[in-house]
Design a protein around this motif. Structure first.
Motif, PDB file in Angstrom:
ATOM      1  N   VAL A   5      23.590  11.514 -24.285  1.00  0.00           N
ATOM      2  CA  VAL A   5      23.766  12.839 -24.885  1.00  0.00           C
ATOM      3  C   VAL A   5      23.497  12.773 -26.387  1.00  0.00           C
ATOM      4  O   VAL A   5      22.836  13.653 -26.949  1.00  0.00           O
ATOM      5  CB  VAL A   5      25.185  13.376 -24.597  1.00  0.00           C
ATOM      6  CG1 VAL A   5      25.454  14.661 -25.364  1.00  0.00           C
ATOM      7  CG2 VAL A   5      25.379  13.598 -23.108  1.00  0.00           C
ATOM      8  N   CYS A   6      23.992  11.735 -27.041  1.00  0.00           N
ATOM      9  CA  CYS A   6      23.763  11.579 -28.483  1.00  0.00           C
ATOM     10  C   CYS A   6      22.283  11.397 -28.804  1.00  0.00           C
ATOM     11  O   CYS A   6      21.787  11.955 -29.787  1.00  0.00           O
ATOM     12  CB  CYS A   6      24.560  10.395 -29.015  1.00  0.00           C
ATOM     13  SG  CYS A   6      26.328  10.701 -29.070  1.00  0.00           S
ATOM     14  N   ILE A   7      21.580  10.640 -27.991  1.00  0.00           N
ATOM     15  CA  ILE A   7      20.153  10.429 -28.217  1.00  0.00           C
ATOM     16  C   ILE A   7      19.392  11.747 -28.125  1.00  0.00           C
ATOM     17  O   ILE A   7      18.549  12.061 -28.973  1.00  0.00           O
ATOM     18  CB  ILE A   7      19.595   9.391 -27.216  1.00  0.00           C
ATOM     19  CG1 ILE A   7      20.116   7.996 -27.575  1.00  0.00           C
ATOM     20  CG2 ILE A   7      18.078   9.410 -27.181  1.00  0.00           C
ATOM     21  CD1 ILE A   7      19.850   6.950 -26.522  1.00  0.00           C
ATOM     22  N   VAL A   8      19.700  12.547 -27.112  1.00  0.00           N
ATOM     23  CA  VAL A   8      19.009  13.832 -26.937  1.00  0.00           C
ATOM     24  C   VAL A   8      19.310  14.769 -28.105  1.00  0.00           C
ATOM     25  O   VAL A   8      18.410  15.391 -28.672  1.00  0.00           O
ATOM     26  CB  VAL A   8      19.403  14.478 -25.592  1.00  0.00           C
ATOM     27  CG1 VAL A   8      18.888  15.897 -25.497  1.00  0.00           C
ATOM     28  CG2 VAL A   8      18.870  13.645 -24.437  1.00  0.00           C
ATOM     29  N   PHE A  12      16.690  16.360 -31.075  1.00  0.00           N
ATOM     30  CA  PHE A  12      16.493  17.769 -31.432  1.00  0.00           C
ATOM     31  C   PHE A  12      16.838  18.038 -32.895  1.00  0.00           C
ATOM     32  O   PHE A  12      16.183  18.835 -33.560  1.00  0.00           O
ATOM     33  CB  PHE A  12      17.301  18.677 -30.511  1.00  0.00           C
ATOM     34  CG  PHE A  12      16.689  18.826 -29.153  1.00  0.00           C
ATOM     35  CD1 PHE A  12      15.474  19.466 -28.999  1.00  0.00           C
ATOM     36  CD2 PHE A  12      17.313  18.311 -28.041  1.00  0.00           C
ATOM     37  CE1 PHE A  12      14.893  19.610 -27.753  1.00  0.00           C
ATOM     38  CE2 PHE A  12      16.743  18.441 -26.786  1.00  0.00           C
ATOM     39  CZ  PHE A  12      15.531  19.087 -26.642  1.00  0.00           C
ATOM     40  N   MET A  13      17.853  17.352 -33.417  1.00  0.00           N
ATOM     41  CA  MET A  13      18.180  17.526 -34.836  1.00  0.00           C
ATOM     42  C   MET A  13      17.070  16.950 -35.711  1.00  0.00           C
ATOM     43  O   MET A  13      16.746  17.509 -36.752  1.00  0.00           O
ATOM     44  CB  MET A  13      19.527  16.879 -35.153  1.00  0.00           C
ATOM     45  CG  MET A  13      20.695  17.693 -34.640  1.00  0.00           C
ATOM     46  SD  MET A  13      22.298  17.077 -35.184  1.00  0.00           S
ATOM     47  CE  MET A  13      22.593  15.804 -33.977  1.00  0.00           C
ATOM     48  N   LYS A  14      16.471  15.851 -35.291  1.00  0.00           N
ATOM     49  CA  LYS A  14      15.359  15.261 -36.039  1.00  0.00           C
ATOM     50  C   LYS A  14      14.168  16.210 -36.062  1.00  0.00           C
ATOM     51  O   LYS A  14      13.478  16.330 -37.071  1.00  0.00           O
ATOM     52  CB  LYS A  14      14.969  13.927 -35.403  1.00  0.00           C
ATOM     53  CG  LYS A  14      13.727  13.301 -35.976  1.00  0.00           C
ATOM     54  CD  LYS A  14      13.932  12.822 -37.386  1.00  0.00           C
ATOM     55  CE  LYS A  14      12.737  12.028 -37.836  1.00  0.00           C
ATOM     56  NZ  LYS A  14      12.190  12.467 -39.074  1.00  0.00           N
ATOM     57  N   GLN A  15      13.926  16.907 -34.948  1.00  0.00           N
ATOM     58  CA  GLN A  15      12.846  17.877 -34.910  1.00  0.00           C
ATOM     59  C   GLN A  15      13.084  19.017 -35.900  1.00  0.00           C
ATOM     60  O   GLN A  15      12.152  19.536 -36.495  1.00  0.00           O
ATOM     61  CB  GLN A  15      12.677  18.441 -33.499  1.00  0.00           C
ATOM     62  CG  GLN A  15      12.246  17.414 -32.471  1.00  0.00           C
ATOM     63  CD  GLN A  15      10.943  16.732 -32.840  1.00  0.00           C
ATOM     64  OE1 GLN A  15      10.002  17.374 -33.259  1.00  0.00           O
ATOM     65  NE2 GLN A  15      10.904  15.418 -32.684  1.00  0.00           N
ATOM     66  N   ALA A  16      14.349  19.397 -36.093  1.00  0.00           N
ATOM     67  CA  ALA A  16      14.679  20.470 -37.037  1.00  0.00           C
ATOM     68  C   ALA A  16      14.456  20.017 -38.475  1.00  0.00           C
ATOM     69  O   ALA A  16      14.030  20.795 -39.321  1.00  0.00           O
ATOM     70  CB  ALA A  16      16.122  20.913 -36.854  1.00  0.00           C
ATOM     71  N   ILE A  26      13.201  21.171 -45.183  1.00  0.00           N
ATOM     72  CA  ILE A  26      14.048  21.436 -44.015  1.00  0.00           C
ATOM     73  C   ILE A  26      14.096  22.936 -43.780  1.00  0.00           C
ATOM     74  O   ILE A  26      14.454  23.706 -44.659  1.00  0.00           O
ATOM     75  CB  ILE A  26      15.470  20.869 -44.222  1.00  0.00           C
ATOM     76  CG1 ILE A  26      15.420  19.346 -44.312  1.00  0.00           C
ATOM     77  CG2 ILE A  26      16.389  21.303 -43.101  1.00  0.00           C
ATOM     78  CD1 ILE A  26      16.749  18.710 -44.605  1.00  0.00           C
ATOM     79  N   ASP A  27      13.710  23.339 -42.584  1.00  0.00           N
ATOM     80  CA  ASP A  27      13.725  24.758 -42.239  1.00  0.00           C
ATOM     81  C   ASP A  27      15.151  25.259 -42.054  1.00  0.00           C
ATOM     82  O   ASP A  27      15.471  26.374 -42.361  1.00  0.00           O
ATOM     83  CB  ASP A  27      12.932  25.004 -40.954  1.00  0.00           C
ATOM     84  CG  ASP A  27      11.448  24.735 -41.158  1.00  0.00           C
ATOM     85  OD1 ASP A  27      10.978  24.892 -42.298  1.00  0.00           O
ATOM     86  OD2 ASP A  27      10.789  24.360 -40.183  1.00  0.00           O
ATOM     87  N   GLU A  32      24.357  24.385 -34.269  1.00  0.00           N
ATOM     88  CA  GLU A  32      24.722  24.570 -32.872  1.00  0.00           C
ATOM     89  C   GLU A  32      24.537  23.289 -32.069  1.00  0.00           C
ATOM     90  O   GLU A  32      25.363  22.954 -31.222  1.00  0.00           O
ATOM     91  CB  GLU A  32      23.899  25.699 -32.244  1.00  0.00           C
ATOM     92  CG  GLU A  32      24.221  27.076 -32.775  1.00  0.00           C
ATOM     93  CD  GLU A  32      23.542  27.385 -34.103  1.00  0.00           C
ATOM     94  OE1 GLU A  32      22.617  26.642 -34.508  1.00  0.00           O
ATOM     95  OE2 GLU A  32      23.933  28.368 -34.738  1.00  0.00           O
ATOM     96  N   ILE A  33      23.444  22.573 -32.323  1.00  0.00           N
ATOM     97  CA  ILE A  33      23.177  21.337 -31.595  1.00  0.00           C
ATOM     98  C   ILE A  33      24.273  20.315 -31.880  1.00  0.00           C
ATOM     99  O   ILE A  33      24.749  19.631 -30.971  1.00  0.00           O
ATOM    100  CB  ILE A  33      21.793  20.765 -31.953  1.00  0.00           C
ATOM    101  CG1 ILE A  33      20.701  21.685 -31.426  1.00  0.00           C
ATOM    102  CG2 ILE A  33      21.617  19.364 -31.375  1.00  0.00           C
ATOM    103  CD1 ILE A  33      19.312  21.270 -31.819  1.00  0.00           C
TER     104      ILE A  33
END
Length: 105
Positions: A5-8, A12-16, A26-27, A32-33
């Protein structure tokens, strides 16, 4: 399970954040994630506490129930507090109340 779960969520946070990691690019950080990650992973981690303490079924289940309820209140209060900060960066009454409830939990 917790690591998966932490990896996923970290992916997604890295993509942000993007590849550069520069604050100017940083956009927006996906709060929420982070909180969804905590809502999933912390109860999974709390399951281990009664087992590690060697508590019997009744005491272990009661302790786990109290811990998970306090955990959910704490995380929900933290999210409400963080997401209700106004555009000027100041706390609102809602965010202060949610912060206090989160700290008490």
């Amino acid at each position: 399970m917790v690591s998966a779960v932490c990896i996923v969520s970290c992916y997604f946070m890295k993509q942000a954040v993007g590849d550069s990691g520069s604050l100017s690019k940083i956009d927006g950080f996906l709060t929420e994630i982070l909180y969804i990650d905590w809502l999933v992973t912390t109860p999974l981690l709390l399951i281990k506490i009664p087992v590690l303490l060697g508590l019997k079924e009744g005491k272990g289940r009661a302790l786990l129930t109290k811990l998970v309820i306090a955990d959910i209140i704490m995380i929900t209060g933290g999210y409400i507090s963080e997401s209700s900060i106004n555009l000027a960066g100041d706390f609102t009454q809602l965010s202060l109340r949610a912060y206090v409830i989160s700290c008490i939990a």
